[in-house]
Design a protein around this motif. Sequence first.
Motif, PDB file in Angstrom:
ATOM      1  N   ARG A   1      13.956   6.974   4.934  1.00  0.00           N
ATOM      2  CA  ARG A   1      12.796   7.512   5.645  1.00  0.00           C
ATOM      3  C   ARG A   1      11.581   6.634   5.391  1.00  0.00           C
ATOM      4  N   LYS A   2      10.643   6.668   6.326  1.00  0.00           N
ATOM      5  CA  LYS A   2       9.396   5.943   6.145  1.00  0.00           C
ATOM      6  C   LYS A   2       8.458   6.783   5.281  1.00  0.00           C
TER       7      LYS A   2
ATOM      8  N   VAL B   1       7.893   8.852  -2.724  1.00  0.00           N
ATOM      9  CA  VAL B   1       7.953   7.604  -1.963  1.00  0.00           C
ATOM     10  C   VAL B   1       9.279   6.890  -2.228  1.00  0.00           C
ATOM     11  N   VAL B   2       9.685   6.831  -3.500  1.00  0.00           N
ATOM     12  CA  VAL B   2      10.944   6.156  -3.853  1.00  0.00           C
ATOM     13  C   VAL B   2      12.134   6.869  -3.205  1.00  0.00           C
ATOM     14  N   LYS B   3      12.123   8.193  -3.239  1.00  0.00           N
ATOM     15  CA  LYS B   3      13.223   8.951  -2.636  1.00  0.00           C
ATOM     16  C   LYS B   3      13.287   8.728  -1.129  1.00  0.00           C
TER      17      LYS B   3
ATOM     18  N   TYR C   1       0.630  10.129   0.065  1.00  0.00           N
ATOM     19  CA  TYR C   1       0.944  10.266  -1.356  1.00  0.00           C
ATOM     20  C   TYR C   1       0.287   9.167  -2.188  1.00  0.00           C
ATOM     21  N   GLY C   2       0.260   7.980  -1.650  1.00  0.00           N
ATOM     22  CA  GLY C   2      -0.431   6.891  -2.335  1.00  0.00           C
ATOM     23  C   GLY C   2      -1.929   7.106  -2.376  1.00  0.00           C
TER      24      GLY C   2
ATOM     25  N   LEU D   1       0.822  -1.212   0.000  1.00  0.00           N
ATOM     26  CA  LEU D   1       0.000   0.000   0.000  1.00  0.00           C
ATOM     27  C   LEU D   1       0.853   1.257   0.000  1.00  0.00           C
ATOM     28  N   VAL D   2       1.953   1.250   0.731  1.00  0.00           N
ATOM     29  CA  VAL D   2       2.838   2.411   0.746  1.00  0.00           C
ATOM     30  C   VAL D   2       4.123   2.081  -0.010  1.00  0.00           C
ATOM     31  N   ALA D   3       4.927   1.196   0.569  1.00  0.00           N
ATOM     32  CA  ALA D   3       6.183   0.809  -0.080  1.00  0.00           C
ATOM     33  C   ALA D   3       6.768  -0.371   0.660  1.00  0.00           C
ATOM     34  N   PRO D   4       7.637  -1.146   0.011  1.00  0.00           N
ATOM     35  CA  PRO D   4       8.330  -2.230   0.717  1.00  0.00           C
ATOM     36  C   PRO D   4       9.366  -1.651   1.685  1.00  0.00           C
ATOM     37  N   GLU D   5       9.904  -2.481   2.537  1.00  0.00           N
ATOM     38  CA  GLU D   5      10.882  -2.013   3.509  1.00  0.00           C
ATOM     39  C   GLU D   5      12.167  -1.542   2.840  1.00  0.00           C
TER      40      GLU D   5
END
Length: 419
Positions: free
Chosen positions: A211-212, A203-205, A217-218, A69-73
């Motif tokens: 950073r978490k 998110v990628v940056k 944004y998603g 939903l947001v990003a992988p670790e």
Amino acid sequence: MYDLAIMWDWLAFAVRWLHVITAIAWIGSSFYFVALDLGLRKVPHLPVGAHGEEWQVHGGGFYHIQKYLVAPENMPDHLTWFKWESYATWLSGAAMLMIVYWVGAELYLIDPSKADLSTFQAILISAASLSIGWLIYDFLCKSGLGEKPTFLMVLLFVLLVAMAWGYNQIFTGRAALLHLGAFTATIMTANVFFIIMPNQRIVVKDLQEGRKPDPKYGKIAKLRSTHNNYLTLPVLFLMLSNHYPLAFATEYNWLIAALVFLMGVTIRHYFNTMHARGKSPTWTWAATAALFIAIMWLSTAPLMQDSYEASEERALNPIEQVFASAEGFDEVTNIVPGRCAMCHAREPFWDGIRRAPKDVLLETPADIARAARQIYLQAGVTHAMPPANVSYMEEEERQKIVEWFRNAGKDLPFYVALR
């Protein structure tokens, strides 16, 4: 000049082909990811942060897909970005708008009975309206209405209907629906370029710098993606509408467009629900059918003959006057009405045709001078018209059309072949 006319037509064909190819790629990927997103399953032992997964089979192989939903670790080594399908579709569509409606503004864009615009004024309104629409839509999304998605969708629908009505007050019916499609497609592509992709880059940056990522944004990107999902099918209808006078050349074409947007909602709701729940809401079939019947009924309203009357009153421009005075014009004016005017008339008498195809009239000498390039390409260079040669146009007659057009070309400047 006549060689340039052929080259320009092939250029238009090539750009249209590119537009169709890129649109297929964009719509295909969009529909695929919507179906994938709705079909995700929560299963035991998902990785941390994963929302769901799905197994798919295609082309002899199995695919195991997981969504975060947001990003992988951790940031993966390779990412595939889906953006160029959208950008290329919009750019090729803009090129088509310029080739057909800006270069051919006097024939396809301007309707003097609605607004007596110069070519420059019409093109300026055409271009500016696309940008203004995005700014209004973006403002609404960034306001507090972003937290009320259903109400926001209703406001978007109102905006689109208002634009449909507004375009129809200024441009030809054909241009009005085409511009409404371009207006909507601009919103969709701008969503990708200005919102969805920048948010994903944030998110990628954040991941790259340890950073978490912020889940907002998603969430924002998801709202815009949902709008794109429901707008896709109406845009396709509007892009095809220029081939069907019953859609664009009726008194209520703007209302037809409004109902098409509602049909887009009912159709997409059917598929979205089926992907999410495994069963589909049958009421959407009845709703879609009722909307389509209403569209067919509206298309039988009085056809806009006032635009034909305006074309009678408008004097030939200097380019058209050259065609009207070129050697062989008298012969062509004896050929074309007899072979073509059963369909291309103010009141067609060919069974099943209520409106002149693409609004091209071929009854009078003035009509013929205005449509010189189309006649040359459709009935001179090629045998596209009359369809199946139902009126038995002779080869000698086609040759006289070619000779007339080329005679006119001797007196026209270089650029005229492109009009």
